[in-house]
Write an enzyme that holds these catalytic residues in place. Structure first.
Site, PDB file in Angstrom:
ATOM      1  N   GLU A 253     -98.962 -24.314 -13.252  1.00  0.00           N
ATOM      2  CA  GLU A 253     -99.792 -23.223 -13.778  1.00  0.00           C
ATOM      3  C   GLU A 253     -99.719 -23.328 -15.282  1.00  0.00           C
ATOM      4  OE1 GLU A 253    -101.649 -21.394 -12.079  1.00  0.00           O
ATOM      5  OE2 GLU A 253    -100.861 -21.730 -10.078  1.00  0.00           O
ATOM      6  N   CYS A 287    -100.999 -16.547 -20.901  1.00  0.00           N
ATOM      7  CA  CYS A 287    -101.883 -17.625 -20.444  1.00  0.00           C
ATOM      8  C   CYS A 287    -103.305 -17.116 -20.267  1.00  0.00           C
ATOM      9  CB  CYS A 287    -101.362 -18.212 -19.145  1.00  0.00           C
ATOM     10  SG  CYS A 287    -101.132 -16.979 -17.862  1.00  0.00           S
TER      11      CYS A 287
END
Ligand code: NAD
Length: 500
Positions: A253, A287
């Site tokens: 990720e 993120c």
């Protein structure tokens, strides 16, 4: 009183590292404040942890889904009782403002509760019919073995739980390698598992650096799953290493260049609030941070005025102060990266609308960045418009209509998160169907994920295997089971069972 020296948590005990060196964790808002000393672990520590995890696996697996799940509930309760002290550690170690730090803990608690509920429901695997009616067919989801969880600093408590909660309930043993910038948070998590009485070797924490601890755990022949969250460059290296092992799987990720799309018919107050939250929470160090606000040119002037005025008022300061909007950057490299992107916007000829970095910093020696806002037409070759800045650095890009907004959204190498602000469900639906991303919101910021949905991105934002609720196929392998209730053998597809 000196800063505590905190060991690794290996095989159910706080084990001194075989190496002699320690590294420091410091408060990024007040770097003079030493939070703790942690071991620079090495090969011997890794070997001990991997051996303990493999040894613990059979007993943990044999315990069964429901009993394993109950440990997660105990851990959740311990964290509930410790929410405030733990949130304060996050604020001091990661520079996250206290309210955000508390949300990090609550997310971890919810994730542990989710893992517990999943185990207690006991609904996993499928029962299927067979062509031969006297056969009974089903699948068992077998745990893969030893899971290595490698986590970044920006969600130092929540993220380890996203990666470890279901891993444990499904029967795997976990070795957590927390970020070297938030080792105290990693140690606190180990403490909850210890207090919950989780058997030795089932959950372990090894402190240290990426190259000397993370990489050897990834390549170790007796680790079976790697769950990585962090930067794209490191994630890609992990994927390449895992590809050398036939029986190892990984999820990566990674980063994003996310956006909020503001349409002509948007509720502008909502658009401004969603954009501020998306661009500046955690000082842009998420993120899912929006580095781009793609605004319909018919409302761009009005939106820009309101957004810049609000960004000018955003309060930046002491993470332990509940009233500030966001806290500090994690370290000097984070500051330099942000400043580099701000400079790139200038060099690339964009119009700078706001740069508050000339204001005096909240503390003289802390790591701070204030909001930076610029504007200009979309250019796919622009570094600052297309690369992850991981700082409070945001562009307002005028677009015309939802189709152009979506095309611009898609025009980067990332595809993690995005949102659209519109009163028109047709535009929302168009965006939902055409934005190449893993996480989509309508009339919300593009931050704020929960554990019940999958979490992950496409393109360079990840390897299409989401974490949170999406992890089950990575953590288990299905074993296909068939029972025959007939006294004779009847084969499928008309295959003869006659011995001739
Ligand atoms: P990072 O990649 O520098 O570090 C992440 C972790 O990987 C740390 O624990 C580090 O020690 C370890 N590591 C470093 N090199 C390694 C190696 N060679 N082998 C194995 N492990 C290694 O990332 P960071 O600076 O801590 O976090 C910021 C990045 O994380 C940003 O790009 C952000 O977008 C991303 N992030 C992604 C998500 C997501 O879910 N997509 C969530 C949070 C953060």
């Amino acid at each position: 009183m000196g800063a505590p020296q905190i060991h690794n948590f290996i095989n159910g005990a706080w084990r001194p590292s075989q190496g002699k060196d320690w590294f420091e964790s410091r408060n990024p808002a007040h770097p003079g404040e030493l939070i703790g000393l942690f071991p620079q672990s090495g090969a011997d520590d890794i070997e001990e942890a991997v051996t303990s995890a493999n040894r613990a696996f059979a007993g943990w697996h044999a315990l069964g889904l429901v009993k394993r799940a109950e440990y997660l509930l105990r851990v959740a309760r311990l964290m509930e009782d410790d929410t405030e002290p733990l949130a304060r550690i996050i604020a001091r170690e990661a520079g996250k403002q206290l309210n955000e730090a508390r949300a990090d803990v609550v997310e971890a608690i919810h994730t542990a509760q989710y893992a517990f509920s999943f185990g207690h429901l006991g609904q996993y695997g499928r029962v299927v019919g067979d062509e031969v009616p006297t056969k009974r067919c089903y699948e068992i989801l077998e745990p893969r073995g030893v899971v290595v969880a490698i986590t970044p600093w920006n969600f130092p408590v929540a993220l380890p739980f996203w990666l470890t909660g279901l891993s444990l309930v499904l029967g795997n043993c976990v070795i957590l390698k927390p970020s070297e910038y938030t080792p105290m948070c990693g140690a606190k998590i180990a403490g909850y598992f210890e207090q919950a009485g989780v058997p030795a070797g089932v959950f372990q924490v090894i402190q240290g650096f990426g190259e000397t601890v993370g990489a050897p755990l990834v390549s170790h022949p007796r680790t079976h799953v790697v769950l990585f969250t962090g930067s794209y460059a490191v994630g890609l290296g992990i994927k390449q290493e895992v590809a050398k092992h036939a029986d190892k799987v990984c999820t990566i990720e990674t980063g994003g260049k996310n956006a909020v799309l503001v349409m002509e018919d948007a509720n502008l107050e909502m658009a401004v609030t969603a954009s501020l939250l998306s661009a500046f929470k955690t000082a842009g160090q998420r993120c899912v941070t929006a580095g781009r606000l793609l605004v319909d040119s018919r409302v761009a002037d009005r939106f820009t005025d309101q957004f810049v005025a609000a960004a000018n008022r955003v309060t930046v300061g002491e993470p332990l102060d509940e009233q500030v909007f966001y806290g500090s950057m994690i370290n000097q490299q984070g500051v330099e990266k942000g400043l580099h992107f701000n400079e790139a916007a200038r060099k690339e000829g964009f119009e700078i609308l706001l740069d508050r970095n000339t204001e005096s910093p909240p503390t003289p020696d802390g790591y701070w960045l204030k909001p930076f806002v610029y504007t200009g037409a979309w250019r796919s070759n622009s570094v600052c418009l297309t690369e992850e800045a991981f700082s409070p650095h945001v562009a307002i890009v005028p677009v015309r209509g939802v189709e152009e907004a979506v095309a611009v959204y898609n025009d980067t190498k990332y595809g993690l998160s995005g949102s659209i602000i519109t009163e028109d469900y047709r535009k929302a639906k168009y965006a939902e169907e055409h934005m190449r991303c893993g996480i989509f919101y309508w009339n919300l910021p593009c931050i704020g994920a929960g554990v019940r949905l999958p979490f992950g991105g496409v393109k360079q934002s990840g390897n299409l295997i989401p974490s949170a609720a999406g992890l089950i196929p990575v953590l288990t392998h299905p074993k296909a089971v068939t029972y025959n209730l007939d006294p004779t053998i009847v084969m499928a597809q008309g295959l003869s069972a006659k011995i001739t």
